[in-house]
Design an enzyme around this catalytic site. Structure first.
Site, PDB file in Angstrom:
ATOM      1  N   GLY A  58      40.519  43.125  35.661  1.00 61.60           N
ATOM      2  CA  GLY A  58      41.909  43.125  35.254  1.00 61.60           C
ATOM      3  C   GLY A  58      42.068  42.463  33.901  1.00 61.60           C
ATOM      4  O   GLY A  58      41.121  42.356  33.115  1.00 61.60           O
ATOM      5  N   ILE A  59      43.276  41.989  33.626  1.00 64.69           N
ATOM      6  CA  ILE A  59      43.581  41.357  32.350  1.00 64.69           C
ATOM      7  C   ILE A  59      43.920  39.886  32.574  1.00 64.69           C
ATOM      8  O   ILE A  59      44.489  39.525  33.607  1.00 64.69           O
ATOM      9  CB  ILE A  59      44.754  42.084  31.647  1.00 64.69           C
ATOM     10  N   GLY A  60      43.561  39.050  31.616  1.00 68.30           N
ATOM     11  CA  GLY A  60      43.949  37.647  31.709  1.00 68.30           C
ATOM     12  C   GLY A  60      42.775  36.694  31.683  1.00 68.30           C
ATOM     13  O   GLY A  60      41.611  37.084  31.514  1.00 68.30           O
ATOM     14  N   ALA A  61      43.084  35.417  31.871  1.00 68.72           N
ATOM     15  CA  ALA A  61      42.084  34.361  31.731  1.00 68.72           C
ATOM     16  C   ALA A  61      40.994  34.448  32.794  1.00 68.72           C
ATOM     17  O   ALA A  61      39.819  34.177  32.508  1.00 68.72           O
ATOM     18  CB  ALA A  61      42.769  32.995  31.787  1.00 68.72           C
ATOM     19  N   ILE A  62      41.355  34.813  34.031  1.00 66.67           N
ATOM     20  CA  ILE A  62      40.347  34.834  35.097  1.00 66.67           C
ATOM     21  C   ILE A  62      39.308  35.929  34.870  1.00 66.67           C
ATOM     22  O   ILE A  62      38.094  35.660  34.925  1.00 66.67           O
ATOM     23  CB  ILE A  62      41.012  34.940  36.482  1.00 66.67           C
ATOM     24  N   GLU A 109      40.156  50.395  34.855  1.00 66.41           N
ATOM     25  CA  GLU A 109      41.342  50.970  34.221  1.00 66.41           C
ATOM     26  C   GLU A 109      41.482  50.492  32.788  1.00 66.41           C
ATOM     27  O   GLU A 109      41.976  51.210  31.929  1.00 66.41           O
ATOM     28  CB  GLU A 109      42.603  50.660  35.013  1.00 66.41           C
ATOM     29  N   GLY A 163      46.940  48.873  38.857  1.00 60.30           N
ATOM     30  CA  GLY A 163      45.790  49.533  39.469  1.00 60.30           C
ATOM     31  C   GLY A 163      45.136  48.731  40.570  1.00 60.30           C
ATOM     32  O   GLY A 163      44.065  49.121  41.060  1.00 60.30           O
TER      33      GLY A 163
END
Length: 433
Positions: free
Chosen positions: A215-219, A238, A336
């Site tokens: 996914g998107i982001g810091a993690i 995605e 997604g």
């Protein structure tokens, strides 16, 4: 007529192109970093000539001027994913939200649930055959152009030319606007100690030869930090951001053992910096496809050892995951997540991970709760969930009883909240922890 003659004949200024949008039209705008910002600005500047133009979008990285207060007479925003510049409009009633699995968005266009009058898109410069690439945003943008009654496109030499099913011929564009602005960039997030520990925990579940969705982001970016010792990883996701480039250059991502599109990174859209955009430009390693292919669970499942890593807002002791609302307030969307959770669950030796910090609001609120907040949306059901990961450990839920999964979740909650969760456990199951 040659494509160059078609191009010349259809070339217009932005302010002239948007005059072809009519009151009552539904306009689908290009996604995320692929937003056609000059066309959007021209459309908003022409607002006095419109009434009730519906704007359909998903992730908005621009400023969404059509959703600002005072625009209600001219535009109505219909978001499939609430973003920074649209969620306030949704909450106040100036905009609507349409829940949808990401992979089904093109079907909404095709079947006429959300018929497309106008597609506003941004594409690369044409190649010698007259084909432009959708560049950083294929996803629903290409299908929107295919099903639209009219296509208005910014042709931008700064848009990378991406491979795969990512092209549109000049003859399929009704009005062409030449632009040269920079593509919207998303800077890497700040990664703290909590995110690093979560990333390390997630990475421990990833085996050599796995294919990843991030996914998107810091993690997700933190996960990439702890994959540098892995071998022959693949990508079917995605979206990707800059962190993937580093792992490709380090030889960690080779896509060698992918069972679907071996040797290739498969993705629907990109959000990152110019480094990422330059990396994918004319790069046959990276193939872009529409989201109804990339995110289709029946496609995802064909990848052996598929691993999905996503995040959420809350998870309750039954394993129900809320990823898109805070109570009644819509803050994002399904995106997604469910596409990949379900596809991975059907993949041979696949695992899906929901990764979250144990707390929110600077430690004041536990993300692991007895029950989801009143009005909160269940994004991923308890029967779909596999692994939940926090900085305190890993809880594997699939195949476990409600009591066992509750215990596992309490054990990875922040210590400050475990006693309260144990009390919730006792109330629910009529027995001690």
């Amino acid at each position: 007529m040659s494509w160059k003659e078609i191009y010349k004949n259809r070339l217009v200024k932005p302010e002239d192109a948007v005059t072809h949008i009519k009151s009552g039209n539904r306009v689908v705008v290009g996604h995320a970093a692929g937003e056609p910002t000059e066309l959007i600005d021209a459309m908003v500047a022409n607002k006095e000539n419109y009434r009730n133009v519906e704007i359909v979008n998903l992730v908005v990285l621009g400023t969404a001027p059509y959703a600002k207060p005072g625009m209600e007479e001219y535009f109505h925003d219909n978001s499939i994913f609430a973003s920074t510049h649209t969620r306030e409009a949704i909450e106040c009633g100036r905009a609507d939200f349409t829940p949808c699995f990401f992979h089904e968005v093109p079907k909404l266009f095709r079947k006429g649930y959300i018929p497309v009058d106008v597609a506003l898109v941004q594409v690369s410069s044409p190649d010698k055959h007259g084909y432009c690439s959708f560049g950083v945003s294929n996803d629903y943008t290409k299908p929107a152009a295919e099903y639209a009654k009219m296509v208005i496109a910014e042709v931008n030499p700064n848009m990378p030319r991406t491979m795969g099913d990512s092209f549109i011929h000049i003859s399929k564009i009704d009005y062409i606007v030449e632009t040269s602005h920079e593509i919207i960039e998303l800077q890497p997030p700040k990664i703290g100690d909590v995110e690093k520990k979560i990333g390390e925990n997630c990475a421990s579940l990833v085996e050599d030869g796995s294919t990843l969705q991030l996914g998107i982001g810091a993690i997700p970016e933190a996960v990439l930090l702890f994959l540098k010792h892995k071998k022959d990883l693949g990508i079917h996701s995605e979206m990707i951001s800059d962190g993937v480039v580093e792992l490709v250059e380090a030889g960690v991502i080779t896509n060698k053992f992918k069972t679907l599109h071996p040797g290739k990174i498969v993705v629907a859209f990109l959000m990152g910096t110019r480094r990422l955009y330059d990396f994918v430009d004319n790069n046959p390693l990276v193939e872009m496809y529409p989201v109804n292919y990339v995110n289709n669970p029946c496609v995802i499942m064909q990848n052996y050892k598929m691993v999905s890593i996503n995040s959420c807002v809350q998870v309750d002791l039954m394993g129900q995951v809320c990823s898109e609302s805070i109570g009644l307030k819509q803050i994002s969307g399904v995106g997604g997540q469910v596409d990949f959770v379900r596809g991975v669950n059907m993949s041979e030796d696949g695992i899906s991970i929901i990764a979250i910090p144990s707390t929110a609001s600077k430690g004041k609120i536990s993300r692991i709760v007895g029950l989801l907040n009143a009005g909160a949306v269940v994004t991923t059901s308890r029967t779909d969930v596999d692994y939940i990961v926090t900085e305190y450990g890993i809880a594997q839920l699939k195949g476990r009883t409600l009591r066992d999964r509750a215990k596992a979740l309490i054990n990875i909650a922040h210590p400050d909240f475990r006693q309260g969760l144990m009390e919730e456990y006792t109330k629910k199951f009529k027995c001690g922890f």
